[in-house]
Design a protein around this motif. Sequence first.
Motif, PDB file in Angstrom:
ATOM      1  N   ALA A 286      17.627 -30.686  47.564  1.00  0.00           N
ATOM      2  CA  ALA A 286      16.878 -31.338  48.651  1.00  0.00           C
ATOM      3  C   ALA A 286      17.802 -32.270  49.440  1.00  0.00           C
ATOM      4  N   SER A 287      18.687 -32.965  48.734  1.00  0.00           N
ATOM      5  CA  SER A 287      19.605 -33.898  49.395  1.00  0.00           C
ATOM      6  C   SER A 287      20.538 -33.154  50.338  1.00  0.00           C
ATOM      7  N   ARG A 288      20.978 -31.995  49.883  1.00  0.00           N
ATOM      8  CA  ARG A 288      21.881 -31.184  50.695  1.00  0.00           C
ATOM      9  C   ARG A 288      21.233 -30.899  52.037  1.00  0.00           C
ATOM     10  N   ARG A 289      19.963 -30.513  52.010  1.00  0.00           N
ATOM     11  CA  ARG A 289      19.255 -30.220  53.263  1.00  0.00           C
ATOM     12  C   ARG A 289      19.130 -31.475  54.119  1.00  0.00           C
ATOM     13  N   GLN A 290      18.914 -32.631  53.465  1.00  0.00           N
ATOM     14  CA  GLN A 290      18.827 -33.886  54.229  1.00  0.00           C
ATOM     15  C   GLN A 290      20.115 -34.146  55.013  1.00  0.00           C
ATOM     16  N   TYR A 291      21.248 -34.022  54.335  1.00  0.00           N
ATOM     17  CA  TYR A 291      22.518 -34.345  55.006  1.00  0.00           C
ATOM     18  C   TYR A 291      22.872 -33.322  56.081  1.00  0.00           C
ATOM     19  N   GLU A 292      22.394 -32.094  55.896  1.00  0.00           N
ATOM     20  CA  GLU A 292      22.695 -31.076  56.903  1.00  0.00           C
ATOM     21  C   GLU A 292      22.069 -31.429  58.253  1.00  0.00           C
ATOM     22  N   THR A 293      21.036 -32.291  58.245  1.00  0.00           N
ATOM     23  CA  THR A 293      20.423 -32.685  59.531  1.00  0.00           C
ATOM     24  C   THR A 293      21.417 -33.476  60.388  1.00  0.00           C
ATOM     25  N   LEU A 294      22.478 -33.999  59.780  1.00  0.00           N
ATOM     26  CA  LEU A 294      23.484 -34.726  60.570  1.00  0.00           C
ATOM     27  C   LEU A 294      24.199 -33.796  61.545  1.00  0.00           C
ATOM     28  N   ARG A 295      24.147 -32.506  61.239  1.00  0.00           N
ATOM     29  CA  ARG A 295      24.790 -31.550  62.161  1.00  0.00           C
ATOM     30  C   ARG A 295      24.119 -31.587  63.521  1.00  0.00           C
ATOM     31  N   GLU A 296      22.812 -31.899  63.532  1.00  0.00           N
ATOM     32  CA  GLU A 296      22.101 -31.988  64.820  1.00  0.00           C
ATOM     33  C   GLU A 296      22.686 -33.115  65.670  1.00  0.00           C
ATOM     34  N   SER A 297      23.280 -34.119  65.019  1.00  0.00           N
ATOM     35  CA  SER A 297      23.923 -35.201  65.772  1.00  0.00           C
ATOM     36  C   SER A 297      25.379 -34.866  66.076  1.00  0.00           C
ATOM     37  N   GLY A 298      25.754 -33.607  65.841  1.00  0.00           N
ATOM     38  CA  GLY A 298      27.110 -33.182  66.190  1.00  0.00           C
ATOM     39  C   GLY A 298      28.150 -33.498  65.124  1.00  0.00           C
ATOM     40  N   MET A 299      27.712 -33.982  63.972  1.00  0.00           N
ATOM     41  CA  MET A 299      28.691 -34.306  62.936  1.00  0.00           C
ATOM     42  C   MET A 299      29.023 -33.073  62.112  1.00  0.00           C
ATOM     43  N   HIS A 300      30.288 -32.987  61.699  1.00  0.00           N
ATOM     44  CA  HIS A 300      30.699 -31.861  60.874  1.00  0.00           C
ATOM     45  C   HIS A 300      30.425 -32.201  59.411  1.00  0.00           C
ATOM     46  N   VAL A 301      29.441 -31.505  58.826  1.00  0.00           N
ATOM     47  CA  VAL A 301      29.127 -31.677  57.414  1.00  0.00           C
ATOM     48  C   VAL A 301      29.654 -30.434  56.698  1.00  0.00           C
ATOM     49  N   VAL A 302      30.665 -30.601  55.884  1.00  0.00           N
ATOM     50  CA  VAL A 302      31.265 -29.444  55.209  1.00  0.00           C
ATOM     51  C   VAL A 302      30.228 -28.859  54.244  1.00  0.00           C
ATOM     52  N   PRO A 303      29.965 -27.542  54.325  1.00  0.00           N
ATOM     53  CA  PRO A 303      28.973 -26.936  53.429  1.00  0.00           C
ATOM     54  C   PRO A 303      29.346 -27.214  51.977  1.00  0.00           C
ATOM     55  N   SER A 304      28.434 -27.826  51.232  1.00  0.00           N
ATOM     56  CA  SER A 304      28.748 -28.288  49.885  1.00  0.00           C
ATOM     57  C   SER A 304      27.914 -27.581  48.834  1.00  0.00           C
ATOM     58  N   GLU A 305      28.566 -27.244  47.734  1.00  0.00           N
ATOM     59  CA  GLU A 305      27.869 -26.677  46.573  1.00  0.00           C
ATOM     60  C   GLU A 305      27.785 -27.734  45.460  1.00  0.00           C
ATOM     61  N   ALA A 306      28.120 -28.969  45.787  1.00  0.00           N
ATOM     62  CA  ALA A 306      28.150 -30.016  44.769  1.00  0.00           C
ATOM     63  C   ALA A 306      27.081 -31.079  45.054  1.00  0.00           C
ATOM     64  N   ASN A 307      27.154 -32.223  44.379  1.00  0.00           N
ATOM     65  CA  ASN A 307      26.168 -33.293  44.602  1.00  0.00           C
ATOM     66  C   ASN A 307      26.720 -34.363  45.538  1.00  0.00           C
ATOM     67  N   PHE A 308      27.534 -33.909  46.492  1.00  0.00           N
ATOM     68  CA  PHE A 308      28.083 -34.812  47.500  1.00  0.00           C
ATOM     69  C   PHE A 308      28.414 -33.972  48.720  1.00  0.00           C
ATOM     70  N   ALA A 309      28.628 -34.651  49.843  1.00  0.00           N
ATOM     71  CA  ALA A 309      29.037 -33.931  51.040  1.00  0.00           C
ATOM     72  C   ALA A 309      30.200 -34.656  51.692  1.00  0.00           C
ATOM     73  N   LEU A 310      31.122 -33.871  52.217  1.00  0.00           N
ATOM     74  CA  LEU A 310      32.249 -34.402  52.975  1.00  0.00           C
ATOM     75  C   LEU A 310      31.851 -34.324  54.449  1.00  0.00           C
ATOM     76  N   ILE A 311      31.886 -35.477  55.112  1.00  0.00           N
ATOM     77  CA  ILE A 311      31.363 -35.544  56.477  1.00  0.00           C
ATOM     78  C   ILE A 311      32.434 -36.119  57.406  1.00  0.00           C
ATOM     79  N   GLU A 312      32.672 -35.425  58.518  1.00  0.00           N
ATOM     80  CA  GLU A 312      33.689 -35.891  59.464  1.00  0.00           C
ATOM     81  C   GLU A 312      33.065 -36.942  60.376  1.00  0.00           C
ATOM     82  N   VAL A 313      33.689 -38.120  60.412  1.00  0.00           N
ATOM     83  CA  VAL A 313      33.072 -39.253  61.116  1.00  0.00           C
ATOM     84  C   VAL A 313      34.004 -39.923  62.116  1.00  0.00           C
TER      85      VAL A 313
END
Length: 365
Positions: A286-313
């Motif tokens: 569920a968290s993964r889906r939450q962070y993926e919404t940052l893509r709508e703001s143009g942020m690069h969220v690296v697709p993650s298979e873990a319990n964290f996400a790498l996000i370009e800021v």
Amino acid sequence: MFDPNVQVRQNLKDIEPYKPGLSDEQLRKELGNRPLVKLNSNENTLGPSPLALRAMERELPRLHLYPDGGSDLVKVAVAKHHHVQPEQVFVGNGSDDIIKLLSETFLDEGDEIVTPFPTFSQYTFGAQVMKATVKLAPLRADFTYDVEALLAAVTERTKLLYLCTPNNPTGTVLKQVEFDHLMEHLPDHVLVIVDMAYDNYATDPERFQFNTGVLRHSNVCLLYTFSKLYGLAGLRVGYAIGHPEVFAYVHRVREPFNVNRIAQVGAVAALSDAEHVKRSQELVQASRRQYETLRESGMHVVPSEANFALIEVGDGKRVFEALRKQAILVRTGFVGLESYVRVSFGTEAENEACIAALREVVAHA
Ligand SMILES: *Cc1c(COP(=O)(O)O)cnc(C)c1O
């Protein structure tokens, strides 16, 4: 006068001490009683397995006794869990302990290890302590594995080759076909260590997965930990699955009682807590889906298979500091990833707070 600067093994001067996040005490000082959103160490926000907690409480009155030096009950439970034999299991004081022990077992001065880049820092640390040389094999631009780069980095002096899947800090996985290709072309004198710390959060069906067939390779060893999914990072238990002939030598360098009594009991109970595992996995999905919404703001969220996400800021350090002022702790400063932050997944509310803060801070860059 004794001068440690002269007496020290000179190679230790080149080792950067591991920089953990702030200590509990430092955080209290900085933030007072403000609730802390701690998303910097990939811990399990649901806490430890309740079954493990109860088992550990029951063990407390026996703390005057040394633990079982062989961690036999853990070996048996882990073996059953993965359908292997107990002799194929090695238990350590966290998988960090096992990484260091493998380094001490196999590496001499001038030997080489190969690791992906970027990845978990402990592989390099183990090599540096032993005066071995680290050869980096960069991941591709999208942080997927580049098996040809790994193979190209291998020489006659290569002793260990590390894979981390899902990889920390990128969250990307090694595919089964890539693993097979690697093993087909890799010389037998290289021990492949596959760090599976985050595997039980992954869902990609094409990813490399452990099955007992993997052990047909005499040069493979897998690492697992109780620190992430099982919520027991403070307890320090991890284990390796591999060949008894390999572990026979690793046992020669480990401390006789490397895993404490409470840790052994807690680990066994945690393995049986299917309910806690399921809740933890569902929260991460569920968290993964939450962070993926940052893509709508143009942020690069690296697709993650873990319990964290790498996000370009943009400027990772600036964003880290801005979030820290709001009592939200994330991780930044990975070499080569200065424009990213790594955010561990928290509860739904914690994720919301972090996502809102990221939107705000990055928009005002
Ligand atoms: C967190 C982590 C571990 C776990 O280390 P422990 O010593 O078992 O706590 C191992 N490998 C990777 C890649 C990790 O991120």
